[in-house]
Design a protein around this motif. Sequence first.
Motif, PDB file in Angstrom:
ATOM      1  N   SER A   1      -7.910   2.348  -8.830  1.00 19.28           N
ATOM      2  CA  SER A   1      -6.913   1.345  -8.446  1.00 19.28           C
ATOM      3  C   SER A   1      -5.639   2.018  -7.944  1.00 19.28           C
ATOM      4  CB  SER A   1      -6.613   0.422  -9.625  1.00 19.28           C
ATOM      5  OG  SER A   1      -6.133   1.172 -10.719  1.00 19.28           O
ATOM      6  N   ALA A   2      -5.310   3.172  -8.513  1.00 15.12           N
ATOM      7  CA  ALA A   2      -4.110   3.888  -8.071  1.00 15.12           C
ATOM      8  C   ALA A   2      -4.255   4.355  -6.626  1.00 15.12           C
ATOM      9  CB  ALA A   2      -3.861   5.085  -8.992  1.00 15.12           C
ATOM     10  N   THR A   3      -5.462   4.787  -6.265  1.00 15.85           N
ATOM     11  CA  THR A   3      -5.700   5.209  -4.882  1.00 15.85           C
ATOM     12  C   THR A   3      -5.590   4.019  -3.939  1.00 15.85           C
ATOM     13  OG1 THR A   3      -7.155   6.948  -5.684  1.00 15.85           O
ATOM     14  CG2 THR A   3      -7.367   6.345  -3.359  1.00 15.85           C
ATOM     15  N   ALA A   4      -6.094   2.865  -4.385  1.00 16.90           N
ATOM     16  CA  ALA A   4      -5.994   1.661  -3.562  1.00 16.90           C
ATOM     17  C   ALA A   4      -4.534   1.292  -3.323  1.00 16.90           C
ATOM     18  CB  ALA A   4      -6.728   0.508  -4.248  1.00 16.90           C
ATOM     19  N   VAL A   5      -3.735   1.390  -4.370  1.00 18.93           N
ATOM     20  CA  VAL A   5      -2.302   1.089  -4.230  1.00 18.93           C
ATOM     21  C   VAL A   5      -1.649   2.078  -3.265  1.00 18.93           C
ATOM     22  CG1 VAL A   5      -0.097   1.173  -5.460  1.00 18.93           C
ATOM     23  CG2 VAL A   5      -2.034  -0.079  -6.438  1.00 18.93           C
ATOM     24  N   SER A   6      -2.005   3.336  -3.382  1.00 19.45           N
ATOM     25  CA  SER A   6      -1.419   4.359  -2.500  1.00 19.45           C
ATOM     26  C   SER A   6      -1.750   4.082  -1.038  1.00 19.45           C
ATOM     27  CB  SER A   6      -1.928   5.750  -2.885  1.00 19.45           C
ATOM     28  OG  SER A   6      -1.496   6.087  -4.182  1.00 19.45           O
ATOM     29  N   ALA A   7      -2.984   3.647  -0.792  1.00 17.80           N
ATOM     30  CA  ALA A   7      -3.400   3.366   0.584  1.00 17.80           C
ATOM     31  C   ALA A   7      -2.550   2.255   1.187  1.00 17.80           C
ATOM     32  CB  ALA A   7      -4.880   2.982   0.611  1.00 17.80           C
ATOM     33  N   VAL A   8      -2.288   1.238   0.399  1.00 14.77           N
ATOM     34  CA  VAL A   8      -1.486   0.113   0.905  1.00 14.77           C
ATOM     35  C   VAL A   8      -0.017   0.508   1.021  1.00 14.77           C
ATOM     36  CG1 VAL A   8      -0.800  -2.280   0.490  1.00 14.77           C
ATOM     37  CG2 VAL A   8      -3.126  -1.533  -0.064  1.00 14.77           C
ATOM     38  N   ALA A   9       0.455   1.281   0.063  1.00 12.64           N
ATOM     39  CA  ALA A   9       1.852   1.721   0.097  1.00 12.64           C
ATOM     40  C   ALA A   9       2.135   2.560   1.340  1.00 12.64           C
ATOM     41  CB  ALA A   9       2.178   2.512  -1.166  1.00 12.64           C
ATOM     42  N   ARG A  10       1.159   3.336   1.759  1.00 11.70           N
ATOM     43  CA  ARG A  10       1.347   4.205   2.926  1.00 11.70           C
ATOM     44  C   ARG A  10       1.610   3.368   4.183  1.00 11.70           C
ATOM     45  NH1 ARG A  10      -1.493   6.971   6.962  1.00 11.70           N
ATOM     46  NH2 ARG A  10      -3.388   5.740   6.638  1.00 11.70           N
ATOM     47  N   LEU A  11       0.966   2.228   4.288  1.00 11.95           N
ATOM     48  CA  LEU A  11       1.143   1.385   5.474  1.00 11.95           C
ATOM     49  C   LEU A  11       2.332   0.449   5.368  1.00 11.95           C
ATOM     50  CD1 LEU A  11      -1.763   2.386   6.179  1.00 11.95           C
ATOM     51  CD2 LEU A  11      -2.173   0.093   7.084  1.00 11.95           C
ATOM     52  N   THR A  12       2.722   0.118   4.169  1.00 13.64           N
ATOM     53  CA  THR A  12       3.733  -0.929   4.007  1.00 13.64           C
ATOM     54  C   THR A  12       5.079  -0.401   3.530  1.00 13.64           C
ATOM     55  OG1 THR A  12       3.094  -1.329   1.705  1.00 13.64           O
ATOM     56  CG2 THR A  12       1.922  -2.583   3.399  1.00 13.64           C
ATOM     57  N   GLY A  13       5.074   0.728   2.885  1.00 19.91           N
ATOM     58  CA  GLY A  13       6.305   1.221   2.286  1.00 19.91           C
ATOM     59  C   GLY A  13       6.696   0.470   1.028  1.00 19.91           C
ATOM     60  N   ALA A  14       5.866  -0.456   0.613  1.00 25.21           N
ATOM     61  CA  ALA A  14       6.197  -1.268  -0.569  1.00 25.21           C
ATOM     62  C   ALA A  14       6.115  -0.417  -1.829  1.00 25.21           C
ATOM     63  CB  ALA A  14       5.243  -2.449  -0.673  1.00 25.21           C
ATOM     64  N   VAL A  15       7.012  -0.690  -2.767  1.00 21.53           N
ATOM     65  CA  VAL A  15       7.051   0.090  -4.006  1.00 21.53           C
ATOM     66  C   VAL A  15       6.695  -0.763  -5.228  1.00 21.53           C
ATOM     67  CG1 VAL A  15       8.743   1.722  -3.122  1.00 21.53           C
ATOM     68  CG2 VAL A  15       9.523  -0.360  -4.279  1.00 21.53           C
ATOM     69  N   ASP A  16       6.394  -2.034  -4.991  1.00 23.52           N
ATOM     70  CA  ASP A  16       6.141  -2.943  -6.118  1.00 23.52           C
ATOM     71  C   ASP A  16       4.674  -3.358  -6.178  1.00 23.52           C
ATOM     72  OD1 ASP A  16       6.094  -4.442  -3.810  1.00 23.52           O
ATOM     73  OD2 ASP A  16       7.036  -6.204  -4.719  1.00 23.52           O
ATOM     74  N   LEU A  17       3.798  -2.545  -5.647  1.00 27.55           N
ATOM     75  CA  LEU A  17       2.393  -2.940  -5.526  1.00 27.55           C
ATOM     76  C   LEU A  17       1.638  -2.759  -6.839  1.00 27.55           C
ATOM     77  CD1 LEU A  17       1.653  -1.226  -2.088  1.00 27.55           C
ATOM     78  CD2 LEU A  17       2.116  -3.657  -2.500  1.00 27.55           C
ATOM     79  N   ALA A  18       0.680  -3.647  -7.046  1.00 30.68           N
ATOM     80  CA  ALA A  18      -0.211  -3.531  -8.201  1.00 30.68           C
ATOM     81  C   ALA A  18      -1.605  -3.941  -7.772  1.00 30.68           C
ATOM     82  CB  ALA A  18       0.272  -4.424  -9.344  1.00 30.68           C
ATOM     83  N   ALA A  19      -2.603  -3.264  -8.300  1.00 32.68           N
ATOM     84  CA  ALA A  19      -3.993  -3.557  -7.929  1.00 32.68           C
ATOM     85  C   ALA A  19      -4.696  -4.267  -9.076  1.00 32.68           C
ATOM     86  CB  ALA A  19      -4.735  -2.266  -7.584  1.00 32.68           C
ATOM     87  N   THR A  20      -5.565  -5.208  -8.719  1.00 32.15           N
ATOM     88  CA  THR A  20      -6.480  -5.815  -9.682  1.00 32.15           C
ATOM     89  C   THR A  20      -7.897  -5.620  -9.168  1.00 32.15           C
ATOM     90  OG1 THR A  20      -6.131  -7.950  -8.587  1.00 32.15           O
ATOM     91  CG2 THR A  20      -4.856  -7.516 -10.578  1.00 32.15           C
TER      92      THR A  20
END
Lengths: 254, 255
Positions: B38-57
């Motif tokens: 899940s951490a890798t999934a969050v990192s992938a999205v953060a790379r494109l969005t710059g968002a810092v509040d992401l959480a994966a389920t």
Amino acid sequence: MRRVRWVRRLAAIATILGLSLTAFAPTASATMYSPPWADIFGSTWNNLNTIPAATNFYNNLSSTYHRFLNQNSTATTAMGSAYAQSDAIWADFGHGNAGFIQFCSPPNGATCSTSLSANSGVGIGCGSPNDCLSDYPTQIHHIKYMLFAGCHTAIDANSGAPNAGNLVKQAVYTEGVDSALGFRDLIYFGAPGTGGEIWGTNDARYLSQSYTVNNAAFTAAQDVQNANFGWGGGYDTFWAIGGGTKVMPAAYGS
Amino acid sequence: MRYLLRGLVAIGTLALAGLAIGAASGATDPRMAVNVTSATAVSAVARLTGAVDLAATGPFTAVDHRYYAVDGKNVHANVDAFTGAIRTLALLANAPTGTDVAVAKADAAASAAAFLDAYGISTAGLSATVKFVDHGSMTEFVVTYERRVNGALVPDTRSVSINPATGAVFGLTTFSRVYVDPPKATITLDEATKAGLDVAGMTDGQLVHSDLVVTFDAAGAQLLVWRLELVGSDGGAAAVQVDALSGAGQLLGRG
């Protein structure tokens, strides 16, 4: 909960009595409750079953609304004083086409296909058990979000009819509903991953997370694509008026 | 070493998934495996969005894959739990809020290409088309990248949603899977339509939409199918797929 359901039953009986006394005159005004009401409808018709999609929408809609799941109601019931006229959110999942969306009344058969049409210019008429949005010029304007989850429900049915016979236009432009949403292409239900069950789940979920009507529909359509390797199953053809509306916090519309 | 081994296993599984034509029935699609945290999934999205509040389920189970849902303020993404690729992404801070159109189609295409290039999402070998979509109280340009082999849409597509008022990207889909070039269909569209009507139980329905696509069965075996949308005499609709080599049909849903 039991008390409120009992009150609702009483209201429904009162509606029936009222209808019999006032012939075809619609009830005069909407009723608003706290918490606001949300009615979700699903039905069976031939081999189509939209009840699972309606159930998913019901289950994922914020519990700050007083939610009701209705199976195989008629169109007249769905527009009644204890239903649409008391609702902040009204959602029907069913067979549709330009200008109408379908309801049913068990048992399946001749009485099954009852329709809610935009107005008398389209569909199969406005008499019970069918109904028309145009019969409720003042009674449903407190609805914040009206969802017509059926095929082609956002398409103009008749250029000569009021609002071109379009359910979405009729709901917002004439009946005063804050927002309404339908679809401009065929949409599907009933098989794993096809769409209706996924879109219903996620539209309600995103609405409950304070997404706008447009953004909830868009993101839920992406979820359908996720499930179908890019195929949108028609859910990417959503079409709304008042799409900037948010249904959270729970409240009636204007 | 552990990550190296995990990577080799992933690559091997991916190759098997793509070449699994004729896989034994009853087997499970190798792509149902979870290779990504899940951490890798969050990192992938953060790379494109710059968002810092992401959480994966998740991971959640879909018909042909498992995925993480990654959410943040104005961001929602679905990330493939087998490959780590972002399958869908909504950037809602950039979403249209009206119907203003200040961007030309060509500019929309350029914005999409620049976005994909900036994040290293390849479109090599894919053809782009731009479509303007009316959603009533909002509109969008959808820039679609795809490839066809022998007339069939192969499983390597991207789409980018562009805000017509600003030119900003507010949606992305990427769907890729290892495949072999499909043969020509031996079942004609007419034959497939007849088979589809049978599957749908329609005696006198009409074909409304059709496409020839490469897809995969539950075991991960590659298929070439006609995806058909039919409307019966009662007005009811059905989506079906008919194997373009064998003629076998499957109901996808009703409307």
